[in-house]
Motif scaffolding. Structure first.
Motif, PDB file in Angstrom:
ATOM      1  N   THR A  30      52.332  44.572  30.103  1.00  0.00           N
ATOM      2  CA  THR A  30      50.894  44.431  29.954  1.00  0.00           C
ATOM      3  C   THR A  30      50.189  45.718  30.360  1.00  0.00           C
ATOM      4  O   THR A  30      50.490  46.310  31.388  1.00  0.00           O
ATOM      5  N   ASP A  31      49.235  46.134  29.540  1.00  0.00           N
ATOM      6  CA  ASP A  31      48.435  47.307  29.866  1.00  0.00           C
ATOM      7  C   ASP A  31      47.352  46.906  30.859  1.00  0.00           C
ATOM      8  O   ASP A  31      46.441  46.143  30.531  1.00  0.00           O
ATOM      9  N   THR A  32      47.448  47.411  32.075  1.00  0.00           N
ATOM     10  CA  THR A  32      46.455  47.084  33.108  1.00  0.00           C
ATOM     11  C   THR A  32      45.533  48.257  33.419  1.00  0.00           C
ATOM     12  O   THR A  32      44.838  48.247  34.420  1.00  0.00           O
ATOM     13  N   SER A  33      45.512  49.261  32.517  1.00  0.00           N
ATOM     14  CA  SER A  33      44.717  50.448  32.805  1.00  0.00           C
ATOM     15  C   SER A  33      43.229  50.128  32.874  1.00  0.00           C
ATOM     16  O   SER A  33      42.480  50.813  33.574  1.00  0.00           O
ATOM     17  N   SER A  34      42.765  49.100  32.144  1.00  0.00           N
ATOM     18  CA  SER A  34      41.355  48.745  32.174  1.00  0.00           C
ATOM     19  C   SER A  34      41.136  47.391  32.842  1.00  0.00           C
ATOM     20  O   SER A  34      40.076  46.787  32.688  1.00  0.00           O
ATOM     21  N   ALA A  35      42.138  46.904  33.562  1.00  0.00           N
ATOM     22  CA  ALA A  35      42.036  45.595  34.197  1.00  0.00           C
ATOM     23  C   ALA A  35      41.160  45.666  35.439  1.00  0.00           C
ATOM     24  O   ALA A  35      41.041  46.704  36.098  1.00  0.00           O
ATOM     25  N   LEU A  36      40.547  44.529  35.755  1.00  0.00           N
ATOM     26  CA  LEU A  36      39.857  44.375  37.028  1.00  0.00           C
ATOM     27  C   LEU A  36      40.918  44.384  38.118  1.00  0.00           C
ATOM     28  O   LEU A  36      41.811  43.540  38.134  1.00  0.00           O
ATOM     29  N   ARG A  37      40.825  45.314  39.049  1.00  0.00           N
ATOM     30  CA  ARG A  37      41.872  45.485  40.049  1.00  0.00           C
ATOM     31  C   ARG A  37      41.438  44.863  41.372  1.00  0.00           C
ATOM     32  O   ARG A  37      40.500  45.325  42.014  1.00  0.00           O
ATOM     33  N   ILE A  38      42.133  43.781  41.760  1.00  0.00           N
ATOM     34  CA  ILE A  38      41.865  43.066  43.003  1.00  0.00           C
ATOM     35  C   ILE A  38      42.917  43.491  44.021  1.00  0.00           C
ATOM     36  O   ILE A  38      44.114  43.331  43.785  1.00  0.00           O
ATOM     37  N   VAL A  39      42.478  44.033  45.142  1.00  0.00           N
ATOM     38  CA  VAL A  39      43.388  44.573  46.148  1.00  0.00           C
ATOM     39  C   VAL A  39      43.364  43.660  47.371  1.00  0.00           C
ATOM     40  O   VAL A  39      42.330  43.542  48.048  1.00  0.00           O
ATOM     41  N   TRP A  40      44.486  43.008  47.631  1.00  0.00           N
ATOM     42  CA  TRP A  40      44.598  42.111  48.786  1.00  0.00           C
ATOM     43  C   TRP A  40      45.227  42.899  49.932  1.00  0.00           C
ATOM     44  O   TRP A  40      46.401  43.273  49.883  1.00  0.00           O
ATOM     45  N   ILE A  41      44.437  43.166  50.958  1.00  0.00           N
ATOM     46  CA  ILE A  41      44.834  44.089  52.025  1.00  0.00           C
ATOM     47  C   ILE A  41      45.549  43.362  53.157  1.00  0.00           C
ATOM     48  O   ILE A  41      45.041  42.391  53.717  1.00  0.00           O
ATOM     49  N   GLY A  55      40.485  50.573  43.498  1.00  0.00           N
ATOM     50  CA  GLY A  55      40.389  49.166  43.181  1.00  0.00           C
ATOM     51  C   GLY A  55      38.953  48.769  42.877  1.00  0.00           C
ATOM     52  O   GLY A  55      38.009  49.545  43.048  1.00  0.00           O
ATOM     53  N   ASP A  56      38.780  47.535  42.418  1.00  0.00           N
ATOM     54  CA  ASP A  56      37.451  47.005  42.145  1.00  0.00           C
ATOM     55  C   ASP A  56      36.969  46.067  43.248  1.00  0.00           C
ATOM     56  O   ASP A  56      35.837  46.166  43.694  1.00  0.00           O
ATOM     57  N   VAL A  57      37.831  45.132  43.670  1.00  0.00           N
ATOM     58  CA  VAL A  57      37.491  44.181  44.722  1.00  0.00           C
ATOM     59  C   VAL A  57      38.584  44.224  45.781  1.00  0.00           C
ATOM     60  O   VAL A  57      39.765  44.037  45.460  1.00  0.00           O
ATOM     61  N   TYR A  58      38.208  44.462  47.022  1.00  0.00           N
ATOM     62  CA  TYR A  58      39.145  44.510  48.146  1.00  0.00           C
ATOM     63  C   TYR A  58      38.938  43.265  48.998  1.00  0.00           C
ATOM     64  O   TYR A  58      37.802  42.947  49.369  1.00  0.00           O
ATOM     65  N   LEU A  59      40.028  42.564  49.322  1.00  0.00           N
ATOM     66  CA  LEU A  59      39.972  41.319  50.070  1.00  0.00           C
ATOM     67  C   LEU A  59      40.702  41.465  51.394  1.00  0.00           C
ATOM     68  O   LEU A  59      41.830  41.967  51.437  1.00  0.00           O
ATOM     69  N   LEU A  60      40.066  41.012  52.486  1.00  0.00           N
ATOM     70  CA  LEU A  60      40.698  40.951  53.799  1.00  0.00           C
ATOM     71  C   LEU A  60      40.543  39.537  54.329  1.00  0.00           C
ATOM     72  O   LEU A  60      39.479  38.929  54.196  1.00  0.00           O
ATOM     73  N   GLY A  61      41.606  39.018  54.962  1.00  0.00           N
ATOM     74  CA  GLY A  61      41.577  37.667  55.493  1.00  0.00           C
ATOM     75  C   GLY A  61      41.485  37.634  57.005  1.00  0.00           C
ATOM     76  O   GLY A  61      41.146  38.624  57.657  1.00  0.00           O
ATOM     77  N   GLY A  62      41.798  36.460  57.556  1.00  0.00           N
ATOM     78  CA  GLY A  62      41.757  36.264  58.992  1.00  0.00           C
ATOM     79  C   GLY A  62      43.092  36.566  59.648  1.00  0.00           C
ATOM     80  O   GLY A  62      44.111  36.711  58.974  1.00  0.00           O
ATOM     81  N   GLY A  63      43.097  36.661  60.973  1.00  0.00           N
ATOM     82  CA  GLY A  63      44.326  36.938  61.697  1.00  0.00           C
ATOM     83  C   GLY A  63      44.128  36.746  63.189  1.00  0.00           C
ATOM     84  O   GLY A  63      42.999  36.674  63.675  1.00  0.00           O
ATOM     85  N   GLU A  64      45.230  36.701  63.907  1.00  0.00           N
ATOM     86  CA  GLU A  64      45.184  36.582  65.369  1.00  0.00           C
ATOM     87  C   GLU A  64      44.800  37.926  65.992  1.00  0.00           C
ATOM     88  O   GLU A  64      44.694  38.949  65.313  1.00  0.00           O
ATOM     89  N   ASP A  65      44.616  37.917  67.324  1.00  0.00           N
ATOM     90  CA  ASP A  65      44.073  39.092  68.010  1.00  0.00           C
ATOM     91  C   ASP A  65      44.908  40.353  67.820  1.00  0.00           C
ATOM     92  O   ASP A  65      44.379  41.407  67.467  1.00  0.00           O
ATOM     93  N   ARG A  66      46.226  40.262  68.065  1.00  0.00           N
ATOM     94  CA  ARG A  66      47.044  41.467  67.979  1.00  0.00           C
ATOM     95  C   ARG A  66      47.168  41.990  66.549  1.00  0.00           C
ATOM     96  O   ARG A  66      47.015  43.200  66.318  1.00  0.00           O
TER      97      ARG A  66
END
Length: 237
Positions: free
Chosen positions: A2-13, A56-67
């Protein structure tokens, strides 16, 4: 291939550090709602040992513990990719621990202030009590989203600086400080809402997509809208 050169790029960090309460669902629902509209989409998983891509187009960050939160903040600051992407106009959606660390500072498990990534004008620390339970809030009318629901589980208390605006006004729950929940600044948006937030609030997911691709074609109501209405009714019962 698949050609993803023009795809919406979602970056899950950093899914290896920041992914509690099913936060991967935020990436899945963005991909799904884009593809239902014929928008090609690529999801990139960036682990904590990887450099953060700047294009990227959209960068996503979630939750986590303290350390893990501390480690994630240190690595994002050293890497610099997220800050450069945000500076260049990318959209960032961050939840709970991720929300705190994209700010100017946050508190560790002993309430010592630590430096954040500095892309959202907020400062967070630990409150005296833990906020746990369903939360309902009315989003800033300028964003065109309406009422949102989610699940919060945090001791954070967050103060907004002059460059950030409150995402929403609390109807039920704690959020930042018993009054407002979340913050946004340009196309950077943070919230304490888990659940995960975007599957529970399809209009919020569509807001992020609009920020990147412009006007969206409407979708018929489906399970996402039903989930939103069901959780909203349950939280306010």
């Amino acid at each position: 291939m698949t050609d993803t050169s023009s795809a919406l790029r979602i970056v899950w960090i950093y899914p290896d550090l920041l992914s509690t309460y099913g936060d991967q669902g935020n990436a899945l629902i963005l991909k799904r709602r884009a593809e239902l509209r014929g928008i090609p989409t690529e999801v990139v998983h960036v682990h904590s040992s990887d450099p953060v891509p700047e294009h990227g187009d959209v960068y996503l960050l979630g939750g986590g513990e303290d350390r893990p939160q501390i480690l994630a903040a240190e690595r994002l600051r050293a890497d610099g990719g997220l800050a450069r992407a945000a500076h260049n106009g990318a959209c960032v959606f961050a939840v709970c621990a991720g929300y705190q660390i994209i700010g100017e500072s946050y508190g560790d498990d002993e309430s010592n202030p630590l430096p954040g990534v500095g892309i959202l004008d907020i400062r967070s620390n630990r409150g005296e009590t833990r906020a746990v339970g369903e939360i309902v809030a009315d989003v800033d009318p300028a964003l065109g989203v309406g009422r949102i629901t989610g699940f919060e589980n945090h001791r954070g208390r967050t103060v907004l600086g002059p460059s950030a605006r409150p995402l929403s006004t609390v109807v039920r729950g704690i959020g930042n400080d018993d009054r407002i929940e979340g913050a946004y600044q340009g196309q950077i948006l943070g919230t304490y809402l888990h659940g995960p937030a975007l599957p529970r609030n399809p209009e919020l997911a569509d807001l992020l997509l609009r920020w990147r691709v412009g006007q969206l074609s409407p979708l018929p109501p489906a399970w996402g809208e039903r989930l939103h209405d069901e959780r909203l009714a349950a939280a306010l019962h």
